[in-house]
Design an enzyme around this catalytic site. Structure first.
Site, PDB file in Angstrom:
ATOM      1  N   ARG A 178      11.930  -5.076   5.265  1.00 19.77           N
ATOM      2  CA  ARG A 178      11.670  -3.673   4.917  1.00 19.77           C
ATOM      3  C   ARG A 178      12.498  -2.691   5.744  1.00 19.77           C
ATOM      4  NH1 ARG A 178       5.601  -1.842   5.454  1.00 19.77           N
ATOM      5  NH2 ARG A 178       5.873  -2.785   7.485  1.00 19.77           N
ATOM      6  N   ARG A 223      10.876  -0.451  11.300  1.00 25.08           N
ATOM      7  CA  ARG A 223       9.736  -0.250  12.195  1.00 25.08           C
ATOM      8  C   ARG A 223       9.759  -1.259  13.343  1.00 25.08           C
ATOM      9  NH1 ARG A 223       4.549   0.241   8.280  1.00 25.08           N
ATOM     10  NH2 ARG A 223       3.665  -1.005   9.958  1.00 25.08           N
ATOM     11  N   LYS A 228       0.830  -1.207   0.000  1.00 23.65           N
ATOM     12  CA  LYS A 228       0.000   0.000   0.000  1.00 23.65           C
ATOM     13  C   LYS A 228       0.865   1.258   0.000  1.00 23.65           C
ATOM     14  CE  LYS A 228      -1.972  -1.222   3.921  1.00 23.65           C
ATOM     15  NZ  LYS A 228      -1.360  -2.528   4.225  1.00 23.65           N
ATOM     16  N   ARG A 235     -10.003   0.503   8.168  1.00 22.38           N
ATOM     17  CA  ARG A 235      -9.613  -0.861   8.552  1.00 22.38           C
ATOM     18  C   ARG A 235     -10.718  -1.599   9.270  1.00 22.38           C
ATOM     19  NH1 ARG A 235      -3.725   0.202   8.671  1.00 22.38           N
ATOM     20  NH2 ARG A 235      -2.728  -1.739   9.255  1.00 22.38           N
ATOM     21  N   ARG A 258      -0.850  -8.626  13.339  1.00 25.14           N
ATOM     22  CA  ARG A 258      -1.342  -7.664  12.342  1.00 25.14           C
ATOM     23  C   ARG A 258      -2.138  -8.388  11.249  1.00 25.14           C
ATOM     24  NH1 ARG A 258       4.234  -4.889  11.081  1.00 25.14           N
ATOM     25  NH2 ARG A 258       3.132  -4.038   9.280  1.00 25.14           N
TER      26      ARG A 258
HETATM   27  P1  AP5 Z   1       4.819  -1.614   1.854  1.00 20.09           P
HETATM   28  O1  AP5 Z   1       4.455  -0.820   0.662  1.00 20.09           O
HETATM   29  O2  AP5 Z   1       5.577  -0.953   2.944  1.00 20.09           O
HETATM   30  O3  AP5 Z   1       3.526  -2.370   2.424  1.00 20.09           O
HETATM   31  P2  AP5 Z   1       2.238  -1.806   3.175  1.00 20.09           P
HETATM   32  O4  AP5 Z   1       1.057  -2.441   2.539  1.00 20.09           O
HETATM   33  O5  AP5 Z   1       2.268  -0.325   3.267  1.00 20.09           O
HETATM   34  O6  AP5 Z   1       2.481  -2.518   4.577  1.00 20.09           O
HETATM   35  P3  AP5 Z   1       2.418  -1.948   6.053  1.00 20.09           P
HETATM   36  O7  AP5 Z   1       3.195  -2.918   6.889  1.00 20.09           O
HETATM   37  O8  AP5 Z   1       2.765  -0.515   6.118  1.00 20.09           O
HETATM   38  O9  AP5 Z   1       0.910  -2.127   6.357  1.00 20.09           O
HETATM   39  P4  AP5 Z   1       0.226  -2.153   7.696  1.00 20.09           P
HETATM   40  O10 AP5 Z   1      -1.159  -2.097   7.276  1.00 20.09           O
HETATM   41  O11 AP5 Z   1       0.579  -3.302   8.574  1.00 20.09           O
HETATM   42  O12 AP5 Z   1       0.865  -0.917   8.511  1.00 20.09           O
HETATM   43  P5  AP5 Z   1       0.324   0.542   8.837  1.00 20.09           P
HETATM   44  O13 AP5 Z   1       1.472   1.457   8.864  1.00 20.09           O
HETATM   45  O14 AP5 Z   1      -0.829   0.858   7.969  1.00 20.09           O
HETATM   46  O15 AP5 Z   1       5.653  -2.892   1.333  1.00 20.09           O
HETATM   47  C1  AP5 Z   1       6.238  -3.808   2.263  1.00 20.09           C
HETATM   48  C2  AP5 Z   1       7.637  -4.218   1.769  1.00 20.09           C
HETATM   49  O16 AP5 Z   1       7.518  -4.994   0.580  1.00 20.09           O
HETATM   50  C3  AP5 Z   1       8.549  -3.045   1.416  1.00 20.09           C
HETATM   51  O17 AP5 Z   1       9.854  -3.363   1.791  1.00 20.09           O
HETATM   52  C4  AP5 Z   1       8.438  -2.925  -0.119  1.00 20.09           C
HETATM   53  O18 AP5 Z   1       9.645  -2.434  -0.696  1.00 20.09           O
HETATM   54  C5  AP5 Z   1       8.182  -4.377  -0.525  1.00 20.09           C
HETATM   55  N1  AP5 Z   1       7.280  -4.478  -1.671  1.00 20.09           N
HETATM   56  C6  AP5 Z   1       6.154  -3.721  -1.911  1.00 20.09           C
HETATM   57  N2  AP5 Z   1       5.548  -4.127  -3.044  1.00 20.09           N
HETATM   58  C7  AP5 Z   1       6.286  -5.196  -3.507  1.00 20.09           C
HETATM   59  C8  AP5 Z   1       6.166  -6.035  -4.660  1.00 20.09           C
HETATM   60  N3  AP5 Z   1       5.161  -5.880  -5.546  1.00 20.09           N
HETATM   61  N4  AP5 Z   1       7.093  -7.021  -4.815  1.00 20.09           N
HETATM   62  C9  AP5 Z   1       8.120  -7.175  -3.911  1.00 20.09           C
HETATM   63  N5  AP5 Z   1       8.278  -6.388  -2.825  1.00 20.09           N
HETATM   64  C10 AP5 Z   1       7.377  -5.406  -2.624  1.00 20.09           C
HETATM   65  O19 AP5 Z   1      -0.226   0.347  10.312  1.00 20.09           O
HETATM   66  C11 AP5 Z   1       0.648   0.106  11.403  1.00 20.09           C
HETATM   67  C12 AP5 Z   1      -0.144   0.033  12.697  1.00 20.09           C
HETATM   68  O20 AP5 Z   1      -0.767   1.300  12.962  1.00 20.09           O
HETATM   69  C13 AP5 Z   1      -1.288  -0.978  12.723  1.00 20.09           C
HETATM   70  O21 AP5 Z   1      -0.832  -2.278  13.065  1.00 20.09           O
HETATM   71  C14 AP5 Z   1      -2.210  -0.361  13.780  1.00 20.09           C
HETATM   72  O22 AP5 Z   1      -1.743  -0.615  15.069  1.00 20.09           O
HETATM   73  C15 AP5 Z   1      -2.071   1.127  13.499  1.00 20.09           C
HETATM   74  N6  AP5 Z   1      -3.046   1.631  12.500  1.00 20.09           N
HETATM   75  C16 AP5 Z   1      -2.773   2.189  11.291  1.00 20.09           C
HETATM   76  N7  AP5 Z   1      -3.896   2.540  10.637  1.00 20.09           N
HETATM   77  C17 AP5 Z   1      -4.925   2.202  11.457  1.00 20.09           C
HETATM   78  C18 AP5 Z   1      -6.340   2.286  11.339  1.00 20.09           C
HETATM   79  N8  AP5 Z   1      -6.937   2.799  10.225  1.00 20.09           N
HETATM   80  N9  AP5 Z   1      -7.089   1.823  12.356  1.00 20.09           N
HETATM   81  C19 AP5 Z   1      -6.530   1.308  13.480  1.00 20.09           C
HETATM   82  N10 AP5 Z   1      -5.192   1.186  13.665  1.00 20.09           N
HETATM   83  C20 AP5 Z   1      -4.390   1.631  12.648  1.00 20.09           C
HETATM   84 MG    MG Z   2       2.493   1.042   4.866  1.00 20.16          MG
END
Ligand code: AP5
Ligand code: MG
Ligand code: ZN
Length: 215
Positions: free
Chosen positions: A127, A161, A13, A88, A172
């Site tokens: 990552r 992270r 994402k 979410r 997660r």
């Molecule tokens: P990346 O693009 O970083 O993936 P992502 O989908 O953004 O993954 P996240 O881990 O950020 O998602 P998340 O939902 O767990 O975390 P968030 O910050 O939202 O890609 C991952 C890796 O793969 C990278 O190294 C990239 O280079 C590689 N890659 C990407 N595409 C690729 C491809 N096609 N092929 C190969 N490699 C690839 O949330 C964190 C925490 O915050 C949550 O756990 C929760 O506690 C809280 N939180 C956030 N939002 C909310 C909400 N709306 N409600 C409640 N709690 C929330």
């Molecule tokens: Mg992300």
């Protein structure tokens, strides 16, 4: 153009959102990034969110929807918004509809990144990001062109992270399955969902999303 990028942790994402920002002037609204900034700043929201995030659980709906509402009022979102990691839960999906409607706006697409969960752990534990500009990298899939130097800004410090460890990732994933995946049928019924193969190369995923959004 307002879109949601939906998919489990590590689906890509953030990677795809930053490409849309660079290519289309859209604004990326990542609740994960906002919460990490709040934790770093030690704000009241950050104090509440810190332990919840470290455990891989979801922060309260009220907190994240308030963050999104405030952000939408900054007045720079006319070219469109990419919602990354929000909504979410069903309650957040309802809140988003209201927040957009109150501002005379609406959702155009919900782009689901379809991924193979088994591969995500590898993506997440590999990552890292530039400590200066935030550009995302991966130990195997996307190393800086010159080792140890950020492609974008030339900085030499990187960070990982705290929630990117195998144990937290499994929580997660479970949260995604239990609370986030169930909102897809709601958007499906409204004809908003478009699916993309998130296991393809990063460039191919970007091309597929561009195909959905049009030029
Ligand atoms: P990346 O693009 O970083 O993936 P992502 O989908 O953004 O993954 P996240 O881990 O950020 O998602 P998340 O939902 O767990 O975390 P968030 O910050 O939202 O890609 C991952 C890796 O793969 C990278 O190294 C990239 O280079 C590689 N890659 C990407 N595409 C690729 C491809 N096609 N092929 C190969 N490699 C690839 O949330 C964190 C925490 O915050 C949550 O756990 C929760 O506690 C809280 N939180 C956030 N939002 C909310 C909400 N709306 N409600 C409640 N709690 C929330
Ligand atoms: Mg992300
Ligand atoms: Zn950088």
């Amino acid at each position: 153009m307002n879109i949601i990028l939906l998919g489990p942790p590590g689906a890509g994402k953030g990677t795809q959102a930053s490409r849309l920002v660079a290519g289309r002037n859209m604004v990326q609204l990542s609740t994960g990034d906002m919460l990490r900034a709040a934790v770093k700043a030690g704000s009241p929201v950050g104090v509440k969110a810190k332990a919840v995030m470290a455990a891989g659980e979801l922060v309260s709906d009220a907190i994240v929807s308030a963050l999104i509402g405030e952000r939408l009022d900054q007045g720079d979102t006319a070219a469109g918004v990419i919602f990354d990691g929000y909504p979410r839960t069903a309650a957040q999906a309802d809140a988003l509809d209201i927040l957009l409607a109150e501002r005379g706006s609406a959702l155009d697409y919900v782009v689901e990144l379809e991924v193979d969960e088994a591969a995500l752990i590898e993506r997440i534990v590999g990552r890292f990001t530039c400590a200066h500009c935030g550009e995302g990298y991966h130990d195997v899939f996307k190393l800086p062109t010159v080792a140890g130097v950020c492609d974008v800004c030339g900085a030499t410090e990187f960070k990982r992270r705290p929630d990117d460890n195998a144990e937290t990732v499994s929580t997660r994933m479970a949260e995604y399955r239990a609370k986030t995946a169930p909102i897809l049928p709601i958007y499906e019924a409204r004809g908003l969902v478009r699916r993309v193969n998130g296991m393809a190369d990063i460039d191919e995923v970007s091309a597929a999303i561009a195909g959905i959004l049009g030029s």
